[in-house]
Motif scaffolding. Structure first.
Motif: not given
Lengths: 199, 151
Positions: A40-41, A43-44
């Motif tokens: 998620a990190f 991807s952000s």
């Protein structure tokens, strides 16, 4: 590197979606649940990197950071790129929803290839110069491979196949060098501060 | 005999005169009072879409371009509509970028009366909020997957 809506032919769009769905399914099956926050990190970061403009002479482009993404995430890179591109299309109007499959494949596949080709060598390299050289090569390779795939998609639609690939490759050389340098420094920094992220 | 020569000579001169009229069109110009629709096209980086292929589609024909040309150095393109309705202007480059503008032209005076005044590339505070929303969505998706795996 985003291909806009309304440019690719129906067959090319289907091919892009087929490749992306296969990659996303594979990625979701093989993603380590422990690494979901890291995914998620990353991807952000990819999602936000598109907002960073880099001036190259009279023109400008934006960073992708696909190489670090591929090195860190490995198999999970397809779902991570897909979600980020989906949000970029909806929130920033980059690319589009119909062309999302082709854009995901053009960006995630080179990142996955980078992981396969350079991932282990970068993680196991010990010398600073060797690590930076490998990382630079990884960053450059990812952008040029992405441009090659995007050019192939455009060439499948246009009759001037080789012309489309050649034009995209030439246009992406400056970005490839910049991404190579950014990847080199980022990997060195990660090795020092968060070495576990590269394992 | 002299008379015949004169007639032939006159006929030849007349033929040359007529051919001259047929092939040599003159050119000229005048200022037009018609109102043009001028648009500016740019990338999300703010850079102008300079010298890119531009096509204009009239409300009556969605398939064949009514006018085509290129944008100028600053990404500007102008056209003069000849009918009321929704006009589309598509500008694209060779690298897979395309921008489409929709302009509504009213019946009276053929003036711009609607459509998208500008494309919806967010900037400033709106861009910041959207970026924050995007990051939030990504982490929420990750948390949902994590919880599912934990159960």
């Amino acid at each position: 590197m985003h291909i806009s809506e309304g440019i690719l032919s129906g067959g090319t769009l289907i091919a892009g979606w087929a490749g992306s769905v296969a990659g996303i399914s594979y990625g979701l099956k093989h993603t380590d649940p422990e690494k979901i926050v890291r995914t998620a990190f990353t991807s952000s970061v990819f999602f936000l990197a598109s907002l960073v403009n880099v001036r190259i002479g009279p023109s400008s482009t934006h960073l992708t950071l696909l190489a670090p993404m591929g090195i860190i995430l490995g198999d999970a890179v397809f779902p991570a790129v897909f979600v980020a591109l989906l949000l970029q299309a909806v929130l920033f109007h980059f690319g589009g929803l119909v062309v999302l499959g082709a854009n995901t494949f053009a960006m995630a596949f080179p990142a996955l290839m980078t992981h396969v080709i350079f991932g282990r060598a970068i993680c196991e390299s010990s010398g600073k110069f060797r690590t930076m050289t490998l990382s630079f090569m990884a960053g450059t390779f990812t952008v040029m491979a992405g441009a090659c795939i995007a050019g192939t998609f455009l060439g499948m639609t246009d009759k001037n196949f080789l012309g489309a690939v050649k034009l995209l490759l030439i246009a992406h050389v400056p970005l490839a060098v910049i991404e190579g340098v950014v990847t080199a420094f980022l990997v060195i920094w990660l090795k020092r501060v968060m070495p576990e992220s590269l394992q | 005999m002299m008379r015949v020569k004169y007639v032939i000579g006159l006929a030849f001169a007349g033929l040359i005169f007529l051919c001259g009229e047929a092939f040599a069109h003159g050119t000229g110009y005048r200022h037009s009072a018609l109102k043009a629709v001028a648009l500016e096209f740019m990338y999300s980086t703010g850079e102008a879409m300079s010298y890119r292929e531009a096509r204009v589609f009239s409300p009556n024909d969605d398939k064949f371009a009514w006018q085509s040309g290129r944008t100028d150095e600053r990404g500007r393109f102008a056209f003069v509509p000849n009918a009321a309705g929704m006009w589309r202007v598509i500008v694209r480059d060779e690298e897979g970028h395309q921008c489409e503008a929709s302009i509504l032209i009213s019946g009276e005076g053929l003036e711009v009366s609607g459509g998208e005044a500008e494309s919806s590339i967010p900037n400033g505070m709106e861009l910041f909020i959207r970026a924050l929303l995007g990051v939030s969505v990504i982490f929420n998706i990750a948390m949902i997957i994590r919880r599912k795996n934990a159960h």
